[in-house]
Write a protein that holds these residues in place. Structure first.
Motif, PDB file in Angstrom:
ATOM      1  N   TRP A   1       0.722  -1.468  -0.010  1.00 24.12           N
ATOM      2  CA  TRP A   1      -0.024  -0.122   0.023  1.00 24.12           C
ATOM      3  C   TRP A   1       0.863   1.015   0.054  1.00 24.12           C
ATOM      4  CZ3 TRP A   1      -0.373   3.976   3.324  1.00 24.12           C
ATOM      5  CH2 TRP A   1      -1.592   5.017   2.793  1.00 24.12           C
TER       6      TRP A   1
ATOM      7  N   ASP B   1       2.277   1.858  -3.541  1.00 24.14           N
ATOM      8  CA  ASP B   1       1.480   2.893  -4.222  1.00 24.14           C
ATOM      9  C   ASP B   1       1.160   4.261  -4.092  1.00 24.14           C
ATOM     10  OD1 ASP B   1       0.723   0.462  -5.675  1.00 24.14           O
ATOM     11  OD2 ASP B   1      -0.836  -0.152  -4.539  1.00 24.14           O
ATOM     12  N   GLN B   2       1.232   4.707  -2.618  1.00 22.20           N
ATOM     13  CA  GLN B   2       1.295   6.043  -2.264  1.00 22.20           C
ATOM     14  C   GLN B   2       2.356   6.905  -2.670  1.00 22.20           C
ATOM     15  OE1 GLN B   2      -1.803   7.037  -0.840  1.00 22.20           O
ATOM     16  NE2 GLN B   2      -2.196   5.042  -1.244  1.00 22.20           N
TER      17      GLN B   2
ATOM     18  N   VAL C   1      -7.349  -7.263   3.148  1.00 22.11           N
ATOM     19  CA  VAL C   1      -8.160  -6.077   2.630  1.00 22.11           C
ATOM     20  C   VAL C   1      -9.599  -6.282   2.562  1.00 22.11           C
ATOM     21  CG1 VAL C   1      -8.179  -4.428   0.766  1.00 22.11           C
ATOM     22  CG2 VAL C   1      -5.997  -5.463   1.514  1.00 22.11           C
TER      23      VAL C   1
ATOM     24  N   PRO D   1     -10.603   1.616  -3.321  1.00 25.01           N
ATOM     25  CA  PRO D   1      -9.468   2.295  -3.707  1.00 25.01           C
ATOM     26  C   PRO D   1      -9.619   3.766  -4.276  1.00 25.01           C
ATOM     27  CG  PRO D   1      -9.159  -0.095  -4.221  1.00 25.01           C
ATOM     28  CD  PRO D   1     -10.463   0.171  -3.904  1.00 25.01           C
TER      29      PRO D   1
ATOM     30  N   ALA E   1     -11.608   5.252   0.413  1.00 24.33           N
ATOM     31  CA  ALA E   1      -9.997   4.782   0.075  1.00 24.33           C
ATOM     32  C   ALA E   1      -9.294   5.009   1.325  1.00 24.33           C
ATOM     33  CB  ALA E   1      -9.627   5.694  -1.149  1.00 24.33           C
TER      34      ALA E   1
ATOM     35  N   CYS F   1     -11.060  -0.315   5.365  1.00 22.72           N
ATOM     36  CA  CYS F   1      -9.941   0.498   4.467  1.00 22.72           C
ATOM     37  C   CYS F   1      -8.912   1.046   5.449  1.00 22.72           C
ATOM     38  CB  CYS F   1     -10.482   1.659   3.704  1.00 22.72           C
ATOM     39  SG  CYS F   1     -11.177   3.106   4.883  1.00 22.72           S
TER      40      CYS F   1
END
Length: 293
Positions: free
Chosen positions: A20, A23-24, A140, A145, A253, A283
């Motif tokens: 995660w 991705d950020q 998850v 998202p 998200a 989330c």
């Protein structure tokens, strides 16, 4: 978020948190991936000896291998480090040293296989947060998202900080922002606000009016901290904050909550709505400390 500190011990939940975080930050971001020797990380075949250079070297080598297998050139810069000591101290110290945007951790399973998100590391981090803390659930859930960034609005400096943080993140990620307040519990009044206290409980229309005014003010603050107009929705929810926030997490998200300090306590604690969100949200949950704490 461009600089993130991620705690990884080899568990599936911690690798999910690392994924995660990658991705950020993206290709221009920076990740600092840490593993600490206490308690024993799952990456270690045996319990590392305190201060053992050889054990730290092997642990760091294994962490480097696992991390790069997860990241696969998705991040601009990755620093991997094994630390002798407690995880919360290593995460906090690294976040301060590198001025991190947030600390990211995964959740863990109990011995019976049930989710346990308020473990010792998380609780110790929450006692003294140097920056926002992101708790990524495992497995998850049905969080979306591409959904909105949802802020649970309470009162005080912690909520102000949470709204401002969420607005900046929504602008950066080009995502809508939703500010919600649950109305199932009475507000906190100032010592000299007895007339307001009486009015609140006698006239239900006062409650709705105050809630609408507060939400409108939060929306104005959210727009004020951004350089472009972002989509901001507000909503008053009927019910208890703890359960309403979890319901909202199924369409979000991110769920953003300010960490409040209870009067009379020397340090911050895990309040009931936050505790419920950390243990049930579908989330990632972002805990934003109040400024000055």
């Amino acid at each position: 978020m461009r600089i993130l500190v991620v705690g990884v011990d080899g568990s599936p939940s911690s690798l999910g948190a690392l994924d995660w975080a990658a991705d950020q930050v993206g290709g221009s971001g920076e990740l600092h991936v840490l593993v600490a020797t206490a308690p024993k990380p799952e990456l270690a075949e045996r319990r590392p000896k305190a201060g053992s250079i050889d054990d730290l070297f092997m642990l760091e080598h294994e962490l480097d291998r696992v991390s790069h297998a997860t990241l696969r050139d998705r991040v601009g810069s990755v620093m991997v480090q094994a630390v002798s000591g407690e995880a919360h101290e290593a995460l906090r110290g690294t976040a301060l040293e590198h001025d991190a945007d947030a600390i990211v951790v995964g959740t863990h399973m109990s011995a019976l296989g049930m989710p346990k998100r308020i473990g010792s590391t998380l609780r110790d981090l929450l006692a003294d947060l140097p920056c926002p803390l992101v708790v990524v659930p495992a497995p998850v859930g049905p969080g979306v998202p591409g959904g909105p960034i949802v802020v649970g609005a309470g009162r005080g400096r912690a909520t102000d900080a949470a709204v401002c943080w969420a607005a900046a993140h929504a602008e950066d990620r080009t995502q809508p922002l939703a500010i919600v307040r649950a109305t199932g519990e009475g507000p906190v009044f100032q010592v000299d606000g007895w007339l307001s206290f009486v009015a609140y409980y006698i006239d239900p229309s006062v409650r709705d009016q105050w809630t609408e005014e507060d939400l409108a003010e939060f929306a104005r603050r959210a727009q004020a901290v951004t350089s472009t107009d972002i989509s901001v929705a507000t909503e008053a929810l009927q019910g208890l904050p703890a359960t309403q926030l979890v319901d909202e997490s199924e369409r979000a998200a991110l769920l953003v909550i300010g960490q409040h300090r209870t009067w009379g306590r020397s340090s911050r604690h895990v309040a009931q709505p936050l505790h419920h969100a950390l243990t049930h949200a579908q989330c990632p949950v972002v805990v934003v400390p109040a400024p000055g704490d």
